[in-house]
Write a protein that holds these residues in place. Structure first.
Motif, mmCIF file in Angstrom:
data_model
loop_
_atom_site.group_PDB
_atom_site.id
_atom_site.type_symbol
_atom_site.label_atom_id
_atom_site.label_comp_id
_atom_site.label_asym_id
_atom_site.label_seq_id
_atom_site.Cartn_x
_atom_site.Cartn_y
_atom_site.Cartn_z
ATOM 1 N N TRP A 135 0.849 -1.189 0.000
ATOM 2 C CA TRP A 135 0.000 0.000 0.000
ATOM 3 C C TRP A 135 0.882 1.236 0.000
ATOM 4 O O TRP A 135 1.888 1.293 0.692
ATOM 5 N N HIS A 136 0.473 2.228 -0.776
ATOM 6 C CA HIS A 136 1.226 3.475 -0.917
ATOM 7 C C HIS A 136 0.442 4.618 -0.270
ATOM 8 O O HIS A 136 -0.764 4.740 -0.483
ATOM 9 N N ASN A 137 1.121 5.445 0.488
ATOM 10 C CA ASN A 137 0.491 6.643 1.037
ATOM 11 C C ASN A 137 0.071 7.542 -0.129
ATOM 12 O O ASN A 137 0.801 7.672 -1.109
ATOM 13 N N VAL A 138 -1.077 8.177 -0.003
ATOM 14 C CA VAL A 138 -1.570 9.018 -1.102
ATOM 15 C C VAL A 138 -0.734 10.284 -1.304
ATOM 16 O O VAL A 138 -0.817 10.904 -2.354
ATOM 17 N N ASP A 139 0.096 10.641 -0.337
ATOM 18 C CA ASP A 139 0.951 11.824 -0.494
ATOM 19 C C ASP A 139 2.332 11.472 -1.051
ATOM 20 O O ASP A 139 3.212 12.310 -1.113
ATOM 21 N N CYS A 140 2.516 10.221 -1.471
ATOM 22 C CA CYS A 140 3.780 9.732 -2.060
ATOM 23 C C CYS A 140 4.955 9.759 -1.081
ATOM 24 O O CYS A 140 6.112 9.742 -1.499
ATOM 25 N N SER A 141 4.678 9.760 0.210
ATOM 26 C CA SER A 141 5.758 9.810 1.198
ATOM 27 C C SER A 141 6.275 8.433 1.594
ATOM 28 O O SER A 141 7.351 8.308 2.166
ATOM 29 N N GLY A 142 5.506 7.379 1.310
ATOM 30 C CA GLY A 142 5.912 6.037 1.712
ATOM 31 C C GLY A 142 4.726 5.102 1.680
ATOM 32 O O GLY A 142 3.798 5.274 0.891
ATOM 33 N N GLY A 143 4.742 4.125 2.574
ATOM 34 C CA GLY A 143 3.651 3.165 2.641
ATOM 35 C C GLY A 143 4.035 1.972 3.489
ATOM 36 O O GLY A 143 4.945 2.054 4.317
ATOM 37 N N PHE A 144 3.337 0.843 3.254
ATOM 38 C CA PHE A 144 3.713 -0.377 3.954
ATOM 39 C C PHE A 144 3.456 -1.587 3.084
ATOM 40 O O PHE A 144 2.671 -1.563 2.144
ATOM 41 N N THR A 145 4.185 -2.647 3.399
ATOM 42 C CA THR A 145 4.126 -3.884 2.633
ATOM 43 C C THR A 145 4.021 -5.041 3.607
ATOM 44 O O THR A 145 4.635 -5.025 4.670
ATOM 45 N N LEU A 146 3.249 -6.051 3.237
ATOM 46 C CA LEU A 146 3.119 -7.259 4.031
ATOM 47 C C LEU A 146 3.720 -8.417 3.253
ATOM 48 O O LEU A 146 3.386 -8.621 2.081
ATOM 49 N N TYR A 147 4.642 -9.142 3.898
ATOM 50 C CA TYR A 147 5.339 -10.264 3.281
ATOM 51 C C TYR A 147 5.139 -11.526 4.103
ATOM 52 O O TYR A 147 4.827 -11.470 5.292
ATOM 53 N N GLU A 148 5.433 -12.660 3.466
ATOM 54 C CA GLU A 148 5.535 -13.932 4.181
ATOM 55 C C GLU A 148 6.872 -14.550 3.793
ATOM 56 O O GLU A 148 7.224 -14.603 2.607
ATOM 57 N N SER A 149 7.628 -14.983 4.787
ATOM 58 C CA SER A 149 8.934 -15.577 4.528
ATOM 59 C C SER A 149 9.419 -16.335 5.759
ATOM 60 O O SER A 149 9.074 -15.984 6.886
ATOM 61 N N ASN A 150 10.209 -17.349 5.517
ATOM 62 C CA ASN A 150 10.902 -18.056 6.598
ATOM 63 C C ASN A 150 12.393 -17.753 6.562
ATOM 64 O O ASN A 150 13.172 -18.399 7.254
ATOM 65 N N SER A 151 12.781 -16.760 5.738
ATOM 66 C CA SER A 151 14.195 -16.470 5.545
ATOM 67 C C SER A 151 14.525 -15.014 5.854
ATOM 68 O O SER A 151 14.297 -14.126 5.019
ATOM 69 N N PRO A 152 15.101 -14.748 7.019
ATOM 70 C CA PRO A 152 15.546 -13.380 7.308
ATOM 71 C C PRO A 152 16.585 -12.897 6.288
ATOM 72 O O PRO A 152 16.618 -11.714 5.950
ATOM 73 N N ALA A 153 17.410 -13.806 5.772
ATOM 74 C CA ALA A 153 18.418 -13.409 4.779
ATOM 75 C C ALA A 153 17.754 -12.923 3.495
ATOM 76 O O ALA A 153 18.207 -11.944 2.891
ATOM 77 N N ALA A 154 16.681 -13.582 3.077
ATOM 78 C CA ALA A 154 15.957 -13.140 1.873
ATOM 79 C C ALA A 154 15.293 -11.788 2.117
ATOM 80 O O ALA A 154 15.278 -10.926 1.233
ATOM 81 N N MET A 155 14.757 -11.593 3.315
ATOM 82 C CA MET A 155 14.162 -10.295 3.656
ATOM 83 C C MET A 155 15.234 -9.196 3.613
ATOM 84 O O MET A 155 15.001 -8.094 3.119
ATOM 85 N N HIS A 156 16.406 -9.504 4.116
ATOM 86 C CA HIS A 156 17.517 -8.546 4.117
ATOM 87 C C HIS A 156 17.921 -8.202 2.691
ATOM 88 O O HIS A 156 18.172 -7.027 2.369
ATOM 89 N N LEU A 157 17.986 -9.189 1.811
ATOM 90 C CA LEU A 157 18.339 -8.948 0.415
ATOM 91 C C LEU A 157 17.347 -7.984 -0.232
ATOM 92 O O LEU A 157 17.738 -7.034 -0.923
#
Length: 92
Positions: free
Chosen positions: A38-60
């Motif tokens: 989801w993107h903030n309507v003012d183009c300042s940022g937003g948030f994302t929801l992920y699913e993963s069992n790999s902190p290394a993949a999240m870091h990448l």
């Protein structure tokens, strides 16, 4: 596990971040499943929801955006998991 990343564009990075995103930079690394973004309507940022069992993949995935976006990622749980924990701790 589910992870929520909140992100904020660094000052002056809107155009560069948009170009990277539109060029396919929003794709997730192997081992990370995008559940929604989801993107903030003012183009300042937003948030994302992920699913993963790999902190290394999240870091990448985070490393690909680190020069343009300030990222904060936390593990999250759903109501069905939080409710029993709260009952166990706070039930009178």
């Amino acid at each position: 596990m589910k992870f929520m990343t909140t992100w904020a564009l660094l000052p002056g990075s809107v155009k560069s971040a948009a170009q990277q995103f539109l060029a396919g930079g929003g794709g997730e690394p192997e081992g990370v499943k995008l559940l929604g973004r989801w993107h903030n309507v003012d183009c300042s940022g937003g948030f994302t929801l992920y699913e993963s069992n790999s902190p290394a993949a999240m870091h990448l995935g985070a490393a690909k955006w680190a020069e343009l976006i300030e990222l904060t990622t936390v593990a999250v749980i759903e109501d069905g998991e939080a409710g029993p924990n709260l009952t166990a701790v706070f039930k009178s």
